[in-house]
Design a protein around this motif. Structure first.
Motif, PDB file in Angstrom:
ATOM      1  N   ILE A 125      49.089  29.787  45.720  1.00 24.55           N
ATOM      2  CA  ILE A 125      49.165  31.259  45.827  1.00 24.55           C
ATOM      3  C   ILE A 125      49.899  31.689  47.086  1.00 24.55           C
ATOM      4  O   ILE A 125      50.450  32.782  47.132  1.00 24.55           O
ATOM      5  N   ASP A 132      53.585  31.332  45.852  1.00 28.08           N
ATOM      6  CA  ASP A 132      53.968  32.062  44.652  1.00 28.08           C
ATOM      7  C   ASP A 132      54.712  33.354  45.002  1.00 28.08           C
ATOM      8  O   ASP A 132      54.355  34.050  45.955  1.00 28.08           O
ATOM      9  N   ASP A 141      54.775  36.221  43.444  1.00 33.41           N
ATOM     10  CA  ASP A 141      53.983  37.441  43.255  1.00 33.41           C
ATOM     11  C   ASP A 141      52.938  37.655  44.345  1.00 33.41           C
ATOM     12  O   ASP A 141      52.557  38.793  44.619  1.00 33.41           O
ATOM     13  N   THR A 142      52.457  36.581  44.953  1.00 36.81           N
ATOM     14  CA  THR A 142      51.342  36.713  45.897  1.00 36.81           C
ATOM     15  C   THR A 142      51.705  36.354  47.338  1.00 36.81           C
ATOM     16  O   THR A 142      50.883  36.535  48.233  1.00 36.81           O
ATOM     17  N   THR A 149      49.411  37.004  50.896  1.00 34.69           N
ATOM     18  CA  THR A 149      48.564  35.839  51.195  1.00 34.69           C
ATOM     19  C   THR A 149      49.154  34.950  52.281  1.00 34.69           C
ATOM     20  O   THR A 149      48.531  33.964  52.663  1.00 34.69           O
ATOM     21  N   ARG A 160      47.946  44.829  46.393  1.00 36.21           N
ATOM     22  CA  ARG A 160      47.987  44.667  44.941  1.00 36.21           C
ATOM     23  C   ARG A 160      47.769  43.231  44.465  1.00 36.21           C
ATOM     24  O   ARG A 160      47.252  43.028  43.390  1.00 36.21           O
ATOM     25  N   CYS A 161      48.150  42.254  45.225  1.00 40.81           N
ATOM     26  CA  CYS A 161      48.096  40.881  44.724  1.00 40.81           C
ATOM     27  C   CYS A 161      46.668  40.361  44.572  1.00 40.81           C
ATOM     28  O   CYS A 161      46.438  39.350  43.942  1.00 40.81           O
ATOM     29  N   TYR A 218      44.566  41.453  42.704  1.00 39.28           N
ATOM     30  CA  TYR A 218      44.189  41.617  41.308  1.00 39.28           C
ATOM     31  C   TYR A 218      44.992  40.726  40.365  1.00 39.28           C
ATOM     32  O   TYR A 218      44.860  40.856  39.155  1.00 39.28           O
ATOM     33  N   THR A 219      45.796  39.842  40.909  1.00 36.47           N
ATOM     34  CA  THR A 219      46.532  38.928  40.043  1.00 36.47           C
ATOM     35  C   THR A 219      45.577  37.860  39.517  1.00 36.47           C
ATOM     36  O   THR A 219      44.549  37.565  40.122  1.00 36.47           O
ATOM     37  N   ARG A 220      45.929  37.276  38.400  1.00 37.49           N
ATOM     38  CA  ARG A 220      45.070  36.260  37.778  1.00 37.49           C
ATOM     39  C   ARG A 220      44.896  35.037  38.660  1.00 37.49           C
ATOM     40  O   ARG A 220      43.822  34.449  38.705  1.00 37.49           O
ATOM     41  N   LYS A 221      45.956  34.657  39.363  1.00 39.23           N
ATOM     42  CA  LYS A 221      45.876  33.452  40.194  1.00 39.23           C
ATOM     43  C   LYS A 221      44.886  33.629  41.340  1.00 39.23           C
ATOM     44  O   LYS A 221      44.097  32.731  41.626  1.00 39.23           O
ATOM     45  N   GLN A 267      42.393  35.845  41.458  1.00 42.05           N
ATOM     46  CA  GLN A 267      41.059  35.983  40.866  1.00 42.05           C
ATOM     47  C   GLN A 267      40.500  34.635  40.416  1.00 42.05           C
ATOM     48  O   GLN A 267      39.314  34.346  40.610  1.00 42.05           O
TER      49      GLN A 267
END
Length: 145
Positions: free
Chosen positions: A56, A59, A61-62, A66, A99-100, A102-105, A107
């Motif tokens: 993560i 990644d 998106d995150t 992170t 926002r990140c 709430y991403t699936r990874k 969570q």
């Protein structure tokens, strides 16, 4: 009559042997024919959490939210592992402003850390032996001793 009974029992033995020979490869082909021990489950989950925490941070998106998180290394032999997991969960919870979180990874990582925490504290209580007590070692993946 005795000969028929003898042949009948040999037929039963040969059928049993054939059945065993046919079913044994099926049993051996199972990934876990015997359930893994609590220690093995904790060890494999620790490795997976360490890998996911690294993922993560890399990644696309995150990465932006992170990157500030410390490296996460789960060493189930270190007495500080419980407090480290608790701290990391708090940090992941703090990402809610971004926002990140709430991403699936993210969570999935938080859920897996919570699950490992419960397994270590409740299910495997007494099975794990902490051989080290060095909290700084959990922040540096290369350190093993």
């Amino acid at each position: 009559m005795v000969l028929i009974e003898l042949c009948g029992s040999q037929g039963a033995v040969s059928m049993l042997t054939l059945l065993v020979l046919v079913l044994m490869p099926v049993v051996w082909a199972q990934p876990y024919p015997i359930p893994p021990t609590c220690y093995m489950k904790v060890l494999s989950m620790g490795k997976e959490i360490t890998q996911r925490a690294t993922d993560i941070k890399r990644d696309h998106d995150t990465y932006s939210c992170t990157a500030h998180l410390p490296d996460m290394y789960i060493d189930v032999h270190n007495a500080c592992v419980m407090s480290t997991m608790n701290s990391y969960l708090s940090m992941l919870g703090g990402l809610r402003e971004r926002r990140c979180a709430y991403t699936r990874k993210v969570q999935a990582l938080a859920a897996m850390i919570r699950q490992l925490y419960i397994i270590i504290s409740q299910k495997c209580h007494g099975e794990l032996v902490f051989t080290r007590d060095n909290c700084a070692a959990l922040e540096h993946r290369g350190w093993r001793g």
